[in-house]
Design a protein around this motif. Sequence first.
Motif, PDB file in Angstrom:
ATOM      1  N   TYR A 122       0.840  -1.203   0.000  1.00 40.39           N
ATOM      2  CA  TYR A 122       0.000   0.000   0.000  1.00 40.39           C
ATOM      3  C   TYR A 122       0.876   1.255   0.000  1.00 40.39           C
ATOM      4  O   TYR A 122       1.024   1.912   1.032  1.00 40.39           O
ATOM      5  N   PRO A 123       1.494   1.590  -1.148  1.00 36.58           N
ATOM      6  CA  PRO A 123       2.320   2.801  -1.184  1.00 36.58           C
ATOM      7  C   PRO A 123       1.469   4.046  -0.903  1.00 36.58           C
ATOM      8  O   PRO A 123       0.255   4.034  -1.121  1.00 36.58           O
ATOM      9  N   VAL A 124       2.125   5.081  -0.426  1.00 35.17           N
ATOM     10  CA  VAL A 124       1.399   6.321  -0.117  1.00 35.17           C
ATOM     11  C   VAL A 124       0.850   6.900  -1.420  1.00 35.17           C
ATOM     12  O   VAL A 124       1.509   6.875  -2.453  1.00 35.17           O
ATOM     13  N   SER A 125      -0.377   7.389  -1.357  1.00 36.04           N
ATOM     14  CA  SER A 125      -0.987   7.989  -2.536  1.00 36.04           C
ATOM     15  C   SER A 125      -0.876   9.507  -2.442  1.00 36.04           C
ATOM     16  O   SER A 125      -0.633  10.063  -1.369  1.00 36.04           O
ATOM     17  N   GLU A 126      -1.070  10.151  -3.564  1.00 42.34           N
ATOM     18  CA  GLU A 126      -0.906  11.611  -3.637  1.00 42.34           C
ATOM     19  C   GLU A 126      -1.838  12.331  -2.668  1.00 42.34           C
ATOM     20  O   GLU A 126      -1.461  13.298  -2.031  1.00 42.34           O
ATOM     21  N   ASN A 127      -3.055  11.866  -2.552  1.00 44.54           N
ATOM     22  CA  ASN A 127      -4.037  12.534  -1.686  1.00 44.54           C
ATOM     23  C   ASN A 127      -4.370  11.675  -0.459  1.00 44.54           C
ATOM     24  O   ASN A 127      -5.505  11.637  -0.008  1.00 44.54           O
ATOM     25  N   ASP A 128      -3.346  11.034   0.081  1.00 46.25           N
ATOM     26  CA  ASP A 128      -3.523  10.151   1.230  1.00 46.25           C
ATOM     27  C   ASP A 128      -3.980  10.938   2.452  1.00 46.25           C
ATOM     28  O   ASP A 128      -3.500  12.048   2.704  1.00 46.25           O
ATOM     29  N   ILE A 129      -4.926  10.368   3.176  1.00 49.49           N
ATOM     30  CA  ILE A 129      -5.341  10.970   4.446  1.00 49.49           C
ATOM     31  C   ILE A 129      -5.062   9.976   5.566  1.00 49.49           C
ATOM     32  O   ILE A 129      -5.136   8.769   5.371  1.00 49.49           O
ATOM     33  N   ASN A 130      -4.719  10.503   6.722  1.00 44.06           N
ATOM     34  CA  ASN A 130      -4.458   9.669   7.889  1.00 44.06           C
ATOM     35  C   ASN A 130      -5.812   9.324   8.503  1.00 44.06           C
ATOM     36  O   ASN A 130      -6.447  10.165   9.125  1.00 44.06           O
ATOM     37  N   GLU A 131      -6.251   8.080   8.319  1.00 41.47           N
ATOM     38  CA  GLU A 131      -7.583   7.679   8.759  1.00 41.47           C
ATOM     39  C   GLU A 131      -7.664   7.372  10.248  1.00 41.47           C
ATOM     40  O   GLU A 131      -8.744   7.417  10.829  1.00 41.47           O
ATOM     41  N   LEU A 132      -6.532   7.014  10.862  1.00 41.41           N
ATOM     42  CA  LEU A 132      -6.518   6.662  12.286  1.00 41.41           C
ATOM     43  C   LEU A 132      -5.411   7.435  12.978  1.00 41.41           C
ATOM     44  O   LEU A 132      -4.363   7.710  12.400  1.00 41.41           O
ATOM     45  N   GLY A 133      -5.607   7.766  14.244  1.00 45.67           N
ATOM     46  CA  GLY A 133      -4.616   8.515  14.999  1.00 45.67           C
ATOM     47  C   GLY A 133      -3.304   7.778  15.137  1.00 45.67           C
ATOM     48  O   GLY A 133      -3.243   6.536  15.032  1.00 45.67           O
ATOM     49  N   ASP A 134      -2.218   8.518  15.363  1.00 50.46           N
ATOM     50  CA  ASP A 134      -0.894   7.937  15.476  1.00 50.46           C
ATOM     51  C   ASP A 134      -0.427   7.795  16.925  1.00 50.46           C
ATOM     52  O   ASP A 134       0.580   7.140  17.186  1.00 50.46           O
ATOM     53  N   GLU A 135      -1.148   8.381  17.852  1.00 51.23           N
ATOM     54  CA  GLU A 135      -0.721   8.348  19.251  1.00 51.23           C
ATOM     55  C   GLU A 135      -0.854   6.939  19.806  1.00 51.23           C
ATOM     56  O   GLU A 135      -1.681   6.151  19.375  1.00 51.23           O
ATOM     57  N   VAL A 136      -0.003   6.632  20.782  1.00 53.28           N
ATOM     58  CA  VAL A 136      -0.027   5.340  21.444  1.00 53.28           C
ATOM     59  C   VAL A 136      -1.242   5.270  22.344  1.00 53.28           C
ATOM     60  O   VAL A 136      -1.533   6.213  23.093  1.00 53.28           O
ATOM     61  N   ILE A 137      -1.972   4.178  22.274  1.00 52.41           N
ATOM     62  CA  ILE A 137      -3.140   3.972  23.137  1.00 52.41           C
ATOM     63  C   ILE A 137      -2.639   3.287  24.402  1.00 52.41           C
ATOM     64  O   ILE A 137      -2.038   2.216  24.343  1.00 52.41           O
TER      65      ILE A 137
END
Length: 140
Positions: A122-137
Amino acid sequence: MLNKEELQRITESIQLAESHTSGEIRVCVARQCKGDPLEAAFKKFNQLKMDTTRLRNGVLIYVSPSDHKTAIIGDQGIHDAVNGGFWNEALEKMLSYFKKGEISEGICKGVEKVGELIKSRYPVSENDINELGDEVIMEE
């Protein structure tokens, strides 16, 4: 469990891995895991709604340092893309650091390994959006 700097470093490793992929990586650190870590990870995966990404390419790294347990769960798109031994390779890499007491470093190495896999699928796409948070749960 983990201090503020360690949590920040893990978050940064997630952001770096995700900068090369449209896949989503989350890390959950649990205070305790009494049962099977794979079952606990699956439950957390669903609670976090990680199965709702557009391409079904979310991965959860679940760690309970105090119980010496860890598991990695990939959504259907990821699971279909990996060979049978991939999850074990990633887990073994993490566990080699955990055995030395280097929990945050082990998690970062696991994130890096998972990132390498999903980058190829799944390479990064031009209009990629971050669908889920990156913080540690952090799970109490």
